[in-house]
Design a protein around this motif. Sequence first.
Motif, PDB file in Angstrom:
ATOM      1  N   TYR A  19      48.430  52.111  34.966  1.00  0.00           N
ATOM      2  CA  TYR A  19      49.029  53.235  35.692  1.00  0.00           C
ATOM      3  C   TYR A  19      48.001  53.798  36.672  1.00  0.00           C
ATOM      4  O   TYR A  19      46.899  54.172  36.270  1.00  0.00           O
ATOM      5  N   VAL A  20      48.328  53.825  37.946  1.00  0.00           N
ATOM      6  CA  VAL A  20      47.415  54.354  38.958  1.00  0.00           C
ATOM      7  C   VAL A  20      47.494  55.880  38.930  1.00  0.00           C
ATOM      8  O   VAL A  20      48.533  56.471  39.242  1.00  0.00           O
ATOM      9  N   GLU A  21      46.403  56.521  38.533  1.00  0.00           N
ATOM     10  CA  GLU A  21      46.359  57.974  38.352  1.00  0.00           C
ATOM     11  C   GLU A  21      46.068  58.687  39.672  1.00  0.00           C
ATOM     12  O   GLU A  21      45.053  58.406  40.325  1.00  0.00           O
ATOM     13  N   ASP A  22      46.950  59.595  40.074  1.00  0.00           N
ATOM     14  CA  ASP A  22      46.749  60.311  41.333  1.00  0.00           C
ATOM     15  C   ASP A  22      46.664  61.820  41.145  1.00  0.00           C
ATOM     16  O   ASP A  22      46.731  62.585  42.107  1.00  0.00           O
ATOM     17  N   ASN A  23      46.489  62.255  39.887  1.00  0.00           N
ATOM     18  CA  ASN A  23      46.363  63.682  39.608  1.00  0.00           C
ATOM     19  C   ASN A  23      44.994  63.998  39.024  1.00  0.00           C
ATOM     20  O   ASN A  23      44.166  64.664  39.639  1.00  0.00           O
ATOM     21  N   TYR A  24      44.741  63.492  37.824  1.00  0.00           N
ATOM     22  CA  TYR A  24      43.436  63.694  37.191  1.00  0.00           C
ATOM     23  C   TYR A  24      42.403  62.750  37.791  1.00  0.00           C
ATOM     24  O   TYR A  24      42.738  61.694  38.313  1.00  0.00           O
ATOM     25  N   VAL A  25      41.127  63.139  37.684  1.00  0.00           N
ATOM     26  CA  VAL A  25      40.037  62.277  38.148  1.00  0.00           C
ATOM     27  C   VAL A  25      39.031  62.096  37.020  1.00  0.00           C
ATOM     28  O   VAL A  25      38.894  62.938  36.144  1.00  0.00           O
ATOM     29  N   ARG A  26      38.330  60.964  37.064  1.00  0.00           N
ATOM     30  CA  ARG A  26      37.325  60.663  36.046  1.00  0.00           C
ATOM     31  C   ARG A  26      35.980  61.318  36.370  1.00  0.00           C
ATOM     32  O   ARG A  26      35.334  61.889  35.509  1.00  0.00           O
ATOM     33  N   ALA A  27      35.538  61.206  37.615  1.00  0.00           N
ATOM     34  CA  ALA A  27      34.214  61.696  37.994  1.00  0.00           C
ATOM     35  C   ALA A  27      34.143  61.826  39.506  1.00  0.00           C
ATOM     36  O   ALA A  27      34.995  61.305  40.228  1.00  0.00           O
ATOM     37  N   VAL A  28      33.123  62.532  39.986  1.00  0.00           N
ATOM     38  CA  VAL A  28      32.876  62.642  41.420  1.00  0.00           C
ATOM     39  C   VAL A  28      31.408  62.344  41.684  1.00  0.00           C
ATOM     40  O   VAL A  28      30.559  62.456  40.794  1.00  0.00           O
ATOM     41  N   LYS A  29      31.106  61.945  42.922  1.00  0.00           N
ATOM     42  CA  LYS A  29      29.728  61.698  43.311  1.00  0.00           C
ATOM     43  C   LYS A  29      28.905  62.961  43.099  1.00  0.00           C
ATOM     44  O   LYS A  29      29.318  64.056  43.494  1.00  0.00           O
ATOM     45  N   ALA A  69      44.833  61.888  31.015  1.00  0.00           N
ATOM     46  CA  ALA A  69      45.488  60.891  31.864  1.00  0.00           C
ATOM     47  C   ALA A  69      45.861  59.652  31.057  1.00  0.00           C
ATOM     48  O   ALA A  69      46.934  59.067  31.247  1.00  0.00           O
ATOM     49  N   GLN A  70      44.976  59.248  30.129  1.00  0.00           N
ATOM     50  CA  GLN A  70      45.257  58.092  29.289  1.00  0.00           C
ATOM     51  C   GLN A  70      46.474  58.350  28.404  1.00  0.00           C
ATOM     52  O   GLN A  70      47.332  57.475  28.231  1.00  0.00           O
ATOM     53  N   GLU A  71      46.568  59.549  27.872  1.00  0.00           N
ATOM     54  CA  GLU A  71      47.715  59.917  27.035  1.00  0.00           C
ATOM     55  C   GLU A  71      49.012  59.842  27.834  1.00  0.00           C
ATOM     56  O   GLU A  71      50.030  59.311  27.360  1.00  0.00           O
ATOM     57  N   GLU A  95      50.019  56.162  28.489  1.00  0.00           N
ATOM     58  CA  GLU A  95      50.586  55.515  27.308  1.00  0.00           C
ATOM     59  C   GLU A  95      52.018  55.982  27.052  1.00  0.00           C
ATOM     60  O   GLU A  95      52.869  55.202  26.625  1.00  0.00           O
ATOM     61  N   LYS A  96      52.310  57.249  27.328  1.00  0.00           N
ATOM     62  CA  LYS A  96      53.675  57.766  27.170  1.00  0.00           C
ATOM     63  C   LYS A  96      54.650  57.045  28.101  1.00  0.00           C
ATOM     64  O   LYS A  96      55.847  56.948  27.804  1.00  0.00           O
ATOM     65  N   ASN A  97      54.121  56.544  29.215  1.00  0.00           N
ATOM     66  CA  ASN A  97      54.963  55.842  30.191  1.00  0.00           C
ATOM     67  C   ASN A  97      54.911  54.327  30.031  1.00  0.00           C
ATOM     68  O   ASN A  97      55.379  53.587  30.897  1.00  0.00           O
ATOM     69  N   GLY A  98      54.289  53.873  28.922  1.00  0.00           N
ATOM     70  CA  GLY A  98      54.285  52.446  28.622  1.00  0.00           C
ATOM     71  C   GLY A  98      53.162  51.659  29.254  1.00  0.00           C
ATOM     72  O   GLY A  98      53.243  50.430  29.347  1.00  0.00           O
ATOM     73  N   TYR A  99      52.085  52.358  29.674  1.00  0.00           N
ATOM     74  CA  TYR A  99      50.963  51.680  30.316  1.00  0.00           C
ATOM     75  C   TYR A  99      49.719  51.763  29.445  1.00  0.00           C
ATOM     76  O   TYR A  99      49.467  52.771  28.786  1.00  0.00           O
ATOM     77  N   SER A 100      48.927  50.675  29.464  1.00  0.00           N
ATOM     78  CA  SER A 100      47.782  50.563  28.562  1.00  0.00           C
ATOM     79  C   SER A 100      46.581  51.376  29.025  1.00  0.00           C
ATOM     80  O   SER A 100      45.848  51.926  28.210  1.00  0.00           O
ATOM     81  N   GLN A 101      46.355  51.416  30.325  1.00  0.00           N
ATOM     82  CA  GLN A 101      45.160  52.062  30.867  1.00  0.00           C
ATOM     83  C   GLN A 101      45.488  52.778  32.165  1.00  0.00           C
ATOM     84  O   GLN A 101      46.551  52.590  32.758  1.00  0.00           O
ATOM     85  N   PHE A 141      51.317  50.324  38.296  1.00  0.00           N
ATOM     86  CA  PHE A 141      52.382  51.240  38.698  1.00  0.00           C
ATOM     87  C   PHE A 141      51.790  52.195  39.723  1.00  0.00           C
ATOM     88  O   PHE A 141      50.905  53.003  39.420  1.00  0.00           O
ATOM     89  N   TYR A 142      52.280  52.088  40.956  1.00  0.00           N
ATOM     90  CA  TYR A 142      51.704  52.840  42.065  1.00  0.00           C
ATOM     91  C   TYR A 142      52.809  53.303  42.993  1.00  0.00           C
ATOM     92  O   TYR A 142      53.668  52.517  43.405  1.00  0.00           O
ATOM     93  N   ASN A 143      52.800  54.587  43.321  1.00  0.00           N
ATOM     94  CA  ASN A 143      53.810  55.164  44.215  1.00  0.00           C
ATOM     95  C   ASN A 143      55.229  54.837  43.750  1.00  0.00           C
ATOM     96  O   ASN A 143      56.093  54.427  44.544  1.00  0.00           O
ATOM     97  N   ASP A 144      55.460  55.009  42.447  1.00  0.00           N
ATOM     98  CA  ASP A 144      56.786  54.776  41.839  1.00  0.00           C
ATOM     99  C   ASP A 144      57.254  53.335  41.977  1.00  0.00           C
ATOM    100  O   ASP A 144      58.451  53.050  41.958  1.00  0.00           O
ATOM    101  N   GLU A 145      56.308  52.405  42.129  1.00  0.00           N
ATOM    102  CA  GLU A 145      56.669  50.993  42.275  1.00  0.00           C
ATOM    103  C   GLU A 145      55.820  50.148  41.332  1.00  0.00           C
ATOM    104  O   GLU A 145      54.626  50.395  41.146  1.00  0.00           O
TER     105      GLU A 145
END
Length: 356
Positions: A179-189, A207-209, A212-218, A313-317
Amino acid sequence: MTNKINITLSTTRKEKPNPSSLEFGRVFTDHMFVMDYSETKGWYDPRIVPYEPISLYPSTMVFHYGQTVFEGLKAYRTKEDKIFLFRPDKNFQRLNLSNDRLCIPHIDEEFAAEALKQLISIEKDWIPSAPGTSLYIRPFIIPTEYYLGVAPSKYYRFMIILSPVGSYYKEGIKPVKIYVEDNYVRAVKGGTGTAKTGANYAASLKAQENAEKNGYSQVLWLDGLEKKYIEEVGSMNIFFKINGEVVTPALNGSILEGVTRNSIIHLLKHWDIPVSEKRISMEEVYQAYKDGFLEEAFGTGTAAVISPIGEFFYNDEKMVLNNGETGELSKKLYDTLTGIQTGKHEDLFNWIVEVN
């Protein structure tokens, strides 16, 4: 610091688990390595002792400010009953890089490697021999000063614990859905993304939770500023094979430099396969997919070695790669690296350290 490691053996030994039902990080061996630090003594009292609980005051800084670092590597048993470590020097080098970022005193990398060898020699009966199994190694450092103040601790504890683990893929290497995450971020420079510290992983859980709720592993992490450029996948580095060239995000101050990532780049160059480290956007990957040029994608890390990606999964596709099957290059890289680690393939790069 004295180089003598004091050893206290356990008087009772635990029953070893069934190799066919091993889970990751659930079972631990009989012994652990421990060493302490104070401002006046430096690192002192290195010892191997029975695996047991540790006693800390509620005000100990580890519980409050997240000044922790850790590493992860493995020991492997070969068919000839030899014990191999894979590039342990790189892990202890990276541990000191993490120490720098978290204001933790450096450890002596050579001494830490020797301590690990001694610990594994004592615990070698815990290393499983079934295909795909190994002994997971977790070195870590915590602050042990009891003080409620936001400042680097004056006291630390360095520990190494061991856990026999099964194959990451129970039924062979299989592609995962991302799942391509576009809300939460892991880290910044400028943050702690280049360090292996617990806070990075805690920040990833929400974000991982949701994935997984949407059927994606990572989760595929994008940069923390523009949320446009690709960084990591889950807790792994990521590679794309686009029109014959392998591309991985360049180390930019927020991406962890993986030992497996480094090894993959070495292998690809050795095979004369074009490989580059550069900034790459998710939109570029999406366009390559639409144009039919996105051939493979895979994550790399200690636990899975190679984790092929079958869908984004990116941009609803949904972007499906290789009909959801493992790509040829992903499989070759997995077989080669695991072959080197377990003694099946020749080690052309001097990556293997044997434990006597």
